[in-house]
Design an enzyme around this catalytic site. Structure first.
Site, PDB file in Angstrom:
ATOM      1  CE  LYS A  74      -4.065   1.809   2.468  1.00  0.00           C
ATOM      2  NZ  LYS A  74      -5.027   1.552   3.562  1.00  0.00           N
ATOM      3  CB  SER A 149      -8.219   3.458   2.306  1.00  0.00           C
ATOM      4  OG  SER A 149      -7.382   2.876   3.290  1.00  0.00           O
ATOM      5  CB  SER A 173      -8.458   0.626   5.197  1.00  0.00           C
ATOM      6  OG  SER A 173      -9.141   1.836   5.029  1.00  0.00           O
TER       7      SER A 173
HETATM    8  N1  GLN Z   1     -13.217   4.200   5.782  1.00  0.00           N
HETATM    9  C1  GLN Z   1     -12.602   4.533   7.026  1.00  0.00           C
HETATM   10  C2  GLN Z   1     -12.155   5.980   7.006  1.00  0.00           C
HETATM   11  O1  GLN Z   1     -12.428   6.608   6.039  1.00  0.00           O
HETATM   12  C3  GLN Z   1     -11.473   3.599   7.315  1.00  0.00           C
HETATM   13  C4  GLN Z   1     -10.208   3.946   6.661  1.00  0.00           C
HETATM   14  C5  GLN Z   1      -9.073   3.012   7.006  1.00  0.00           C
HETATM   15  O2  GLN Z   1      -9.267   1.985   7.658  1.00  0.00           O
HETATM   16  N2  GLN Z   1      -7.877   3.422   6.652  1.00  0.00           N
HETATM   17  O3  GLN Z   1     -11.551   6.480   7.890  1.00  0.00           O
END
Ligand code: GLN
Length: 459
Positions: A74, A149, A173
């Site tokens: 990532k 994400s 994410s």
């Molecule tokens: N969708 C969640 C957020 O927007 C989780 C993001 C993540 O786990 N990095 O914060």
């Protein structure tokens, strides 16, 4: 062939590391232009590393447990000589000058890094639509979002572009895109894996973890990256099980989940679409047929999970972004970032300024304790909490969602981060051809129970 079998085949010379890399390069060349799972690829580097490994093997030299296994990373985890942009224009010129602890460990075990995966900008999203490098297309449900994400990581596994992708999970994410793309993703207990070298989204919630096509991909990664890191003060200093051994031993058992108590949670079902619940229930039935005993539990705080999570996220993210002030390696974030990142910075800044009265952040921390305590109480009685990973199916790319609608995807995943517990998502089945995930959650440091259940489920 699962990832462990592949690793063994490479060690035995039945398959070369170079063949493995070349196979993936072929798929990447063919599919990445339309999927956009990788935003940077270094074929030459991967090929050279593969040749080195093959030579060591043919000379009878010792190689690491990941020899020849191909990784996507990532874009918010530092890897030397790659652009670590967190998919943001703010960091488009930032070249990783060092390896994060997890990367050092992967390299030490002869894992091969082929490229950097797409993601939501600064990991702040649930769809990978906020990437500066463009949206990622879901290989398992073309035309729909991958989730996020770590959408690029999950998509690269679903499309067959690498063996293991490393993601980060702050509120889902790793699990959310794994659910939408029909692959397996694991968020470890907070502190099991070092966050050193990860660009923070919300440091009290962030964990790095693997995404793969089968449980041995998850466990080989965990066996490599988990464990105490003197450079990272939140890592746990405990003895760890061999996760791969657990996964393999489970496969040889007749009723592998005998003696395991699992729970469904009424409120998790209530917030989830019916069609998803149907598929998830069938998956839970399968766990029962493998020997698990099923009970039902209640959770009182489902309504406060998202406000609690997002408030903490905004404040911690605001503080984490103060270093992107345009002086050193990044441009000034407020001038270059996208809409969602700016929203979080502005609200986070406002809350931080108001905080002298303890109005918001302190309240969120109190709410977090309530959530954590009840989840831990529930896990006193059962080994695993099982249910849907995401309450809705992934939307079609291009659909405009309000922030609150986007956040609603996370209601079932943020709980594990708020409580610091381990959680995974595996493919439960499909609704109209679109993958649906089964989430498994356990007590802190009971990561191995989740591994056991996943391994059994694959049988
Ligand atoms: N969708 C969640 C957020 O927007 C989780 C993001 C993540 O786990 N990095 O914060």
């Amino acid at each position: 062939m699962n990832v462990l079998e592949k690793a063994n085949a490479i060690k035995n010379g039945e398959l070369t590391a170079l063949e493995n890399v070349n196979n993936y390069i072929k798929v990447i060349d063919e599919k990445n232009p339309s999927i956009n799972a990788f935003i940077e690829i270094n074929k030459e580097n991967a090929i050279n590393k593969a040749k080195e490994i093959d030579e060591k093997i043919s000379n009878g030299e010792e190689v690491g447990q990941l020899a020849g296994i191909v990784f996507g990373i990532k874009a918010n985890i530092n890897v030397e000589d790659y652009t670590i942009s967190a998919a943001s224009k703010t960091l488009e010129d930032y070249i990783g000058s060092y390896d994060a602890t997890v990367i050092k460990r992967i390299k030490a075990e002869d894992g091969i890094i082929i490229g950097i995966n797409n993601m939501d900008e600064f990991a702040a999203g649930s769809s990978t639509e906020t990437s500066y490098y463009g949206v990622c297309n879901n290989p398992a449900a073309p035309g729909r979002i991958t989730g996020g994400s770590s959408g690029g990581g999950a998509a690269s596994i679903a499309a067959g572009m690498c063996d293991i992708a490393l993601g980060s999970d702050t509120g889902g994410s790793i699990r959310n895109p794994s659910s939408h793309c029909g692959v397996e993703g694991f968020k470890p207990t907070y502190g099991l894996v070092s966050r050193q070298g990860l660009l923070d989204l919300s440091m009290s919630l962030d964990q790095i973890g693997p995404i793969s096509g089968d449980v041995t991909g998850l466990t080989l990664a965990l066996d490599t990256i988990a464990g105490y890191d003197p450079e990272e003060c939140t890592t746990l200093n405990n003895e760890l099980p061999n996760f791969t051994e657990i996964a393999v031993n489970t496969k040889g058992m007749e009723l592998p989940l005998k003696g395991m108590k699992i729970a469904k949670v009424k409120e998790f079902t209530e917030v989830t679409d019916d069609k998803i619940n149907e598929v998830v229930d069938k998956a839970i039935d399968k766990l029962v047929s493998l020997g698990a005993e099923l009970v039902e539990l209640n959770f009182d705080y489902i309504d406060i999970c998202l406000p609690t999570y997002y408030l903490i996220n905004y404040v911690e993210f605001f503080s984490a972004t103060r270093k992107y002030d345009g002086r050193e390696y990044a441009s000034r974030i407020e001038e270059t970032c996208g809409e969602e990142v700016l929203r979080r910075i502005e609200i986070g800044s406002y809350i931080s300024q108001q905080e002298y009265s303890g109005k918001f952040y302190k309240k969120a921390l109190q709410a977090r304790s309530l959530i954590r305590n009840q989840i831990n109480e529930m896990l006193e009685d059962v080994d695993l909490i099982v249910g849907p990973t995401v309450p809705k199916l992934p939307h079609k790319i291009g659909t405009k969602l309000e922030p609150m609608e986007m956040y609603a995807y996370d209601v079932l995943t943020v709980i594990a981060n708020l409580a610091g517990i381990p959680a995974a998502s595996i493919k439960a089945g499909e609704v109209e051809g679109i993958p649906v995930g089964l989430q498994l959650q356990a007590k802190p440091e009971d990561d191995e129970k989740i591994i056991q259940a996943i391994s059994a489920f694959e049988l």
